[in-house]
Write a protein that holds these residues in place. Sequence first.
Motif, mmCIF file in Angstrom:
data_model
loop_
_atom_site.group_PDB
_atom_site.id
_atom_site.type_symbol
_atom_site.label_atom_id
_atom_site.label_comp_id
_atom_site.label_asym_id
_atom_site.label_seq_id
_atom_site.Cartn_x
_atom_site.Cartn_y
_atom_site.Cartn_z
ATOM 1 N N LYS A 61 0.797 -1.229 0.000
ATOM 2 C CA LYS A 61 0.000 0.000 0.000
ATOM 3 C C LYS A 61 0.834 1.286 0.000
ATOM 4 O O LYS A 61 0.304 2.357 -0.293
ATOM 5 N N ALA A 62 2.121 1.189 0.351
ATOM 6 C CA ALA A 62 2.923 2.391 0.587
ATOM 7 C C ALA A 62 3.755 2.791 -0.624
ATOM 8 O O ALA A 62 4.205 1.944 -1.401
ATOM 9 N N ASP A 63 3.956 4.108 -0.759
ATOM 10 C CA ASP A 63 4.929 4.638 -1.723
ATOM 11 C C ASP A 63 6.316 4.703 -1.092
ATOM 12 O O ASP A 63 7.324 4.518 -1.766
ATOM 13 N N PHE A 64 6.326 4.995 0.209
ATOM 14 C CA PHE A 64 7.563 5.074 0.984
ATOM 15 C C PHE A 64 7.383 4.243 2.258
ATOM 16 O O PHE A 64 6.290 4.208 2.825
ATOM 17 N N ILE A 65 8.456 3.614 2.697
ATOM 18 C CA ILE A 65 8.472 2.974 4.006
ATOM 19 C C ILE A 65 9.663 3.528 4.771
ATOM 20 O O ILE A 65 10.788 3.525 4.273
ATOM 21 N N VAL A 66 9.396 4.021 5.984
ATOM 22 C CA VAL A 66 10.433 4.561 6.848
ATOM 23 C C VAL A 66 10.766 3.515 7.917
ATOM 24 O O VAL A 66 9.874 3.072 8.643
ATOM 25 N N LEU A 67 12.031 3.130 7.969
ATOM 26 C CA LEU A 67 12.496 2.216 9.003
ATOM 27 C C LEU A 67 13.135 3.020 10.124
ATOM 28 O O LEU A 67 14.014 3.848 9.879
ATOM 29 N N CYS A 68 12.696 2.773 11.344
ATOM 30 C CA CYS A 68 13.303 3.411 12.518
ATOM 31 C C CYS A 68 13.432 2.337 13.588
ATOM 32 O O CYS A 68 12.688 2.316 14.569
ATOM 33 N N VAL A 69 14.367 1.413 13.360
ATOM 34 C CA VAL A 69 14.519 0.243 14.219
ATOM 35 C C VAL A 69 15.883 0.272 14.905
ATOM 36 O O VAL A 69 16.681 1.185 14.708
ATOM 37 N N THR A 70 16.156 -0.746 15.695
ATOM 38 C CA THR A 70 17.307 -0.702 16.596
ATOM 39 C C THR A 70 18.644 -0.667 15.879
ATOM 40 O O THR A 70 19.537 0.113 16.232
ATOM 41 N N GLY A 71 18.822 -1.531 14.886
ATOM 42 C CA GLY A 71 20.126 -1.611 14.228
ATOM 43 C C GLY A 71 20.069 -2.476 12.989
ATOM 44 O O GLY A 71 18.982 -2.846 12.510
ATOM 45 N N SER A 72 21.226 -2.831 12.463
ATOM 46 C CA SER A 72 21.298 -3.549 11.194
ATOM 47 C C SER A 72 20.556 -4.887 11.178
ATOM 48 O O SER A 72 19.904 -5.201 10.175
ATOM 49 N N PRO A 73 20.629 -5.716 12.225
ATOM 50 C CA PRO A 73 19.870 -6.975 12.170
ATOM 51 C C PRO A 73 18.372 -6.759 11.943
ATOM 52 O O PRO A 73 17.735 -7.491 11.187
ATOM 53 N N VAL A 75 16.997 -4.035 10.555
ATOM 54 C CA VAL A 75 16.821 -3.500 9.203
ATOM 55 C C VAL A 75 16.826 -4.649 8.196
ATOM 56 O O VAL A 75 15.962 -4.730 7.310
ATOM 57 N N GLU A 76 17.786 -5.536 8.318
ATOM 58 C CA GLU A 76 17.901 -6.666 7.396
ATOM 59 C C GLU A 76 16.660 -7.546 7.450
ATOM 60 O O GLU A 76 16.135 -7.973 6.410
ATOM 61 N N GLU A 77 16.173 -7.823 8.663
ATOM 62 C CA GLU A 77 14.984 -8.665 8.826
ATOM 63 C C GLU A 77 13.770 -8.052 8.145
ATOM 64 O O GLU A 77 13.028 -8.734 7.412
ATOM 65 N N ASN A 78 13.552 -6.773 8.358
ATOM 66 C CA ASN A 78 12.382 -6.117 7.768
ATOM 67 C C ASN A 78 12.510 -5.963 6.263
ATOM 68 O O ASN A 78 11.521 -6.113 5.533
ATOM 69 N N LEU A 79 13.723 -5.674 5.786
ATOM 70 C CA LEU A 79 13.889 -5.521 4.343
ATOM 71 C C LEU A 79 13.691 -6.855 3.626
ATOM 72 O O LEU A 79 13.138 -6.891 2.516
ATOM 73 N N ASP A 80 14.119 -7.933 4.249
ATOM 74 C CA ASP A 80 13.872 -9.256 3.651
ATOM 75 C C ASP A 80 12.371 -9.498 3.494
ATOM 76 O O ASP A 80 11.917 -10.019 2.468
ATOM 77 N N LYS A 81 11.591 -9.110 4.504
ATOM 78 C CA LYS A 81 10.140 -9.266 4.424
ATOM 79 C C LYS A 81 9.555 -8.390 3.322
ATOM 80 O O LYS A 81 8.669 -8.823 2.569
ATOM 81 N N ILE A 82 10.043 -7.164 3.222
ATOM 82 C CA ILE A 82 9.549 -6.247 2.190
ATOM 83 C C ILE A 82 9.841 -6.796 0.803
ATOM 84 O O ILE A 82 8.992 -6.758 -0.099
ATOM 85 N N LEU A 106 22.420 -4.209 1.392
ATOM 86 C CA LEU A 106 20.967 -4.179 1.288
ATOM 87 C C LEU A 106 20.511 -3.312 0.115
ATOM 88 O O LEU A 106 19.588 -3.678 -0.611
ATOM 89 N N ALA A 107 21.161 -2.182 -0.068
ATOM 90 C CA ALA A 107 20.793 -1.277 -1.162
ATOM 91 C C ALA A 107 20.996 -1.946 -2.514
ATOM 92 O O ALA A 107 20.180 -1.779 -3.434
ATOM 93 N N GLU A 108 22.066 -2.709 -2.630
ATOM 94 C CA GLU A 108 22.327 -3.403 -3.896
ATOM 95 C C GLU A 108 21.224 -4.415 -4.202
ATOM 96 O O GLU A 108 20.705 -4.468 -5.324
ATOM 97 N N LYS A 109 20.842 -5.191 -3.206
ATOM 98 C CA LYS A 109 19.777 -6.176 -3.387
ATOM 99 C C LYS A 109 18.446 -5.496 -3.696
ATOM 100 O O LYS A 109 17.691 -5.945 -4.556
ATOM 101 N N PHE A 110 18.178 -4.388 -2.995
ATOM 102 C CA PHE A 110 16.910 -3.688 -3.158
ATOM 103 C C PHE A 110 16.814 -3.053 -4.548
ATOM 104 O O PHE A 110 15.759 -3.073 -5.184
ATOM 105 N N THR A 111 17.927 -2.493 -5.004
ATOM 106 C CA THR A 111 17.953 -1.863 -6.321
ATOM 107 C C THR A 111 17.719 -2.893 -7.422
ATOM 108 O O THR A 111 17.035 -2.613 -8.420
#
Length: 295
Positions: A61-73, A75-82, A106-111
């Motif tokens: 549903k989103a155009d943008f998703i803002v992550l504001c989580v504890t740290g890299s683990p 971020v990685e977990e949520n980006l994998d789900k996305i 992560l940016a490379e995979k996402f791109t």
Amino acid sequence: MDENLTVGFIGVGLMGWGMAKNAVEKGLSTLVIAHRKREAVDDLVTRGAIEVSTVQEMESKADFIVLCVTGSPQVEENLDKIMETMRPNLVVIDTSTAEPASTRKLAEKFTEKGGTFVDAPLSRTPSHAWDGELTTFVSGSDEIVEKVRPVLSTYASVIIPVGGEVGTAHSIKLVNNLVAIGYASLWSECYATLNKLGVEPDTFREVVRNSGMICGNFETFSKYVCDGDPNSHKFSLVNCQKDITYYTRMADSLTADRSISSGVLGLLDKSVEMGMDEKYLPQLVDSMLKINGDK
């Protein structure tokens, strides 16, 4: 504000709650998801945000998703789900304090999946997040900065483009946090030594206030030791430890000397070992007092 934009927030804790509040109150269609506590989500829904039940639903549903989580683990977990179901052209803005090496991967995979991953970490405190007065610094081209500005400007009054490749802003954030946490470590030792000398904290605060060393960091820190307010800077010691650990890894990868940060990390390690992990940064002085046998 373009009310046609939809932004999702993953991580509505101390910082993210205020950020999402400003997004919804300034006209963005705002999606939120609960994690451990419902207080923030329930409040945001009363303000007009929409709760979703899964990260995948938010992505759909989103155009943008803002992550504001504890740290890299996290971020990685949520980006994998996305990325399991992501649509092309999705923009993820990572405001977390994360490891630059992880950010670049992560940016490379996402791109490759057709999305845009932007690191835009934060400076200042949860109270500034609530008031929409955070500082954020953003990696990437001018085009990327302008693309995310409508979202960033809802919660940040200062937006600093830093250029460079993805991960540059996260690198600068680690250096910035070394300054903040390093100063707090210095103030902790100073106040603990003054306690040995029998000098009142207020006396030292007055000395510093009338010198060239006065700064906001000192004033915020001193509100605890002088006025008893531990909430003057809500930055947990375990998160401080995490950030300085990230910094040391980055410095090691650059073969940069880290004599100062090693001492800061040592104090944080001792603090966490003493069970002070969820105490806030100004309470670091209590660690020094305990180490000195004075508390």
